[in-house]
Design a protein around this motif. Structure first.
Motif, PDB file in Angstrom:
ATOM      1  N   UNK A   1     -20.583  14.648   6.116  1.00  0.00           N
ATOM      2  CA  UNK A   1     -19.383  15.092   5.424  1.00  0.00           C
ATOM      3  C   UNK A   1     -19.009  14.089   4.347  1.00  0.00           C
ATOM      4  N   UNK A   2     -18.206  14.565   3.408  1.00  0.00           N
ATOM      5  CA  UNK A   2     -17.625  13.719   2.372  1.00  0.00           C
ATOM      6  C   UNK A   2     -16.119  13.914   2.418  1.00  0.00           C
ATOM      7  N   UNK A   3     -15.396  12.815   2.390  1.00  0.00           N
ATOM      8  CA  UNK A   3     -13.954  12.881   2.529  1.00  0.00           C
ATOM      9  C   UNK A   3     -13.301  12.128   1.385  1.00  0.00           C
ATOM     10  N   UNK A   4     -12.217  12.677   0.853  1.00  0.00           N
ATOM     11  CA  UNK A   4     -11.441  12.039  -0.207  1.00  0.00           C
ATOM     12  C   UNK A   4     -10.000  11.931   0.250  1.00  0.00           C
ATOM     13  N   UNK A   5      -9.431  10.741   0.129  1.00  0.00           N
ATOM     14  CA  UNK A   5      -8.050  10.510   0.528  1.00  0.00           C
ATOM     15  C   UNK A   5      -7.297   9.834  -0.604  1.00  0.00           C
ATOM     16  N   UNK A   6      -6.146  10.393  -0.950  1.00  0.00           N
ATOM     17  CA  UNK A   6      -5.283   9.812  -1.978  1.00  0.00           C
ATOM     18  C   UNK A   6      -3.901   9.606  -1.386  1.00  0.00           C
ATOM     19  N   UNK A   7      -3.379   8.388  -1.501  1.00  0.00           N
ATOM     20  CA  UNK A   7      -2.030   8.108  -1.014  1.00  0.00           C
ATOM     21  C   UNK A   7      -1.212   7.438  -2.108  1.00  0.00           C
ATOM     22  N   UNK A   8       0.076   7.734  -2.132  1.00  0.00           N
ATOM     23  CA  UNK A   8       1.012   7.192  -3.116  1.00  0.00           C
ATOM     24  C   UNK A   8       2.228   6.651  -2.391  1.00  0.00           C
ATOM     25  N   UNK A   9       2.836   5.583  -2.924  1.00  0.00           N
ATOM     26  CA  UNK A   9       4.061   5.047  -2.336  1.00  0.00           C
ATOM     27  C   UNK A   9       4.946   4.443  -3.419  1.00  0.00           C
ATOM     28  N   UNK A  10       6.229   4.435  -3.134  1.00  0.00           N
ATOM     29  CA  UNK A  10       7.232   3.884  -4.059  1.00  0.00           C
ATOM     30  C   UNK A  10       8.225   3.061  -3.263  1.00  0.00           C
TER      31      UNK A  10
ATOM     32  N   UNK B   1      11.316   2.938   1.056  1.00  0.00           N
ATOM     33  CA  UNK B   1       9.902   3.168   0.736  1.00  0.00           C
ATOM     34  C   UNK B   1       9.588   4.639   0.966  1.00  0.00           C
ATOM     35  N   UNK B   2       9.116   5.336  -0.064  1.00  0.00           N
ATOM     36  CA  UNK B   2       8.727   6.727   0.028  1.00  0.00           C
ATOM     37  C   UNK B   2       7.248   6.855  -0.282  1.00  0.00           C
ATOM     38  N   UNK B   3       6.557   7.756   0.408  1.00  0.00           N
ATOM     39  CA  UNK B   3       5.127   7.900   0.166  1.00  0.00           C
ATOM     40  C   UNK B   3       4.594   9.230   0.639  1.00  0.00           C
ATOM     41  N   UNK B   4       3.340   9.441   0.348  1.00  0.00           N
ATOM     42  CA  UNK B   4       2.662  10.654   0.773  1.00  0.00           C
ATOM     43  C   UNK B   4       1.165  10.457   0.704  1.00  0.00           C
TER      44      UNK B   4
END
Length: 461
Positions: A137-146, A157-160
């Motif tokens: 499998x190939x997996x892509x993960x993107x996370x953001x935080x402020x 702190x907010x994120x997703x």
């Protein structure tokens, strides 16, 4: 450490809260970039993975910051399918292999047809652990935080995060609020994470505790929702000692089954033929039932960490975590890292981790005819509500040893290299089998050993 391609990829609130509480004021606006490459390999040609990652943080003069992190995983190899080790050869049908073969035939791809034609059915020799080699499998993960400082010593702190792979998608949002007290020597925090997962196996969601030959499907997709809460306190004990205590609560509901794992059904330790097999292929197909886990799970964990500065530039980081859940699993984790400064030129970080857990209430190495399963003609009925032979739900201990070397370079640049070795030990009670039967004297737990190397490069500008 054990990689799992269907593991939900969510923001770790414990780590997020820790990062929030340990955030230091930026003297000026700057950028922080952290990059890394992980190369992971399990023994016996099991799972291997390559994982590049990049994290970028923009720090502002008012102590706020925004961060983005991108992780790419490429996984392949063999994974235990859940069947018991037997003293006779076993032939398995791979649902994922057949699904990929059918897609290759639809696409008229000769190379794929040849590859998956060989992998749609596989044979495990006597005495060997049954592995499904169609794990890729190939997996892509993107996370953001402020991170945003507020008035009166508060920080928000907010994120997703978003993660996707061939048969799994995950979305999550998180928030953490902290309050500094006692001249910034005490910090209280509260964090919450909400996660939504969707699983879509190649051949659909199998009907739990039914024959893999019958291939009954309940649906094409299913979902799971997870809510995590973390309450934390960080205390400066002395000018050289900081301690942190977190209490975490987790509630998940929905699909917890692994759609690719099943269990052997035996009669007094002897494998029995699947009555649903039509026998057209001339191969004896034994009876295996898809696993089933409860649709709800509650977890509570307590985490204690201490960081102590020693000598002039060294530091000790020691932590303990206890977790218990309503599946019957209790775990203890002890982690120790020593940061050794070597003449101001580079540093060494030896690392040791010990982990142990009890087995889930429904973990079993195989099912017994008459006790766990009844059979009348071609009709098969499970006499248990839940069952799984997944080794991740069994009782085991594991030790990890590692070493990291970091070299500071010019103008806030740093290069690091780390190596870790992991080894499991079986802690399960042996389930009795009849003397001389197919399962007599065979291993009932697939122990895991693994090694990984990680290269990192970070800099500010």
């Amino acid at each position: 450490m054990q990689l799992n391609k269907r593991k939900p990829v969510a923001v770790s609130l414990a780590l997020a809260t820790s990062a929030l509480l340990n955030q230091t004021a930026a003297a000026a606006e700057d950028w922080q970039v952290d990059t890394g490459l992980l190369i992971y390999s399990e023994s016996d040609s099991r799972v291997s993975a390559t994982e590049p990652v990049i994290s970028v943080t923009r720090n502002f003069a008012d102590e706020s910051s925004v961060s983005a992190r991108l992780t790419l995983d490429s996984l392949s190899g063999a994974s235990p399918n859940g069947a018991a080790v037997a003293g006779i050869p076993q032939t398995f049908t791979s649902a994922s292999g057949i699904a990929r073969l059918q897609k290759a035939e639809d696409d008229d791809d000769d190379d794929e047809i040849e590859e998956y034609g060989d992998r749609a059915y596989y044979v495990t020799q006597a005495g060997d652990t049954p592995y499904d080699e169609n794990f890729e499998d190939n997996r892509t993960t993107l996370s953001l935080s402020w991170l945003r400082p507020l008035e009166n010593g508060f920080k928000l702190n907010l994120g997703g995060a978003y993660s996707t792979e061939g048969d799994f998608t995950s979305y999550s949002i998180n928030s953490a609020l902290s309050k500094d007290l006692a001249q910034n020597n005490t910090t209280l925090s509260l964090g919450v994470n909400l996660e939504f997962d969707e699983v879509a196996p190649d051949s659909g969601i199998p009907q739990p505790l039914t024959s893999i030959i019958a291939a009954d499907t309940a649906s094409n997709t299913d979902t799971k929702q997870v809510t995590d809460l973390v309450f934390g306190i960080t205390q400066v004990m002395t000018r050289r000692w900081v301690t942190q205590l977190n209490l975490s609560l987790s509630q998940s509901s929905g699909h917890h089954d692994d759609p690719y794992k099943f269990l052997t059904v035996a009669d007094q330790g002897n494998l029995i033929e699947d009555p649903n097999d039509n026998g057209l292929d001339g191969v004896t197909t034994y009876l295996y039932l898809y696993e089933h886990r409860p649709e709800d799970r509650q977890k509570i964990s307590l985490y204690l960490q201490n960081k102590v500065a020693v000598f002039s530039n060294d530091a000790v980081d020691i932590s303990y975590r206890y977790m218990t859940d309503d599946w019957g699993i209790d775990s203890n984790t002890f982690d120790l890292t020593y940061h050794l400064d070597v003449a101001g030129q580079f540093y060494l970080e030896p690392h040791f981790r010990y982990y142990e857990q009890t087995a889930a209430d429904f973990y079993t190495p195989f099912l017994e005819l008459g006790t766990d399963v009844s059979m009348s003609g071609t009709e098969i009925n499970a006499l248990v509500d839940y069952a799984s032979a997944d080794p991740r739900l069994g009782a085991f201990s594991a030790t990890t040893y590692g070493m990291k070397v970091g070299v500071p370079l010019f103008r806030s640049h740093e290069l690091s290299l780390s190596y870790e070795a992991y080894q499991q030990q079986d802690k399960n009670s042996y389930r009795e089998t009849a003397a001389g039967s197919d399962l007599d004297g065979q291993d009932q737990f697939a122990e895991l050993s693994a090694n990984w190397i990680q290269v990192g490069y970070s800099f500010r500008w």
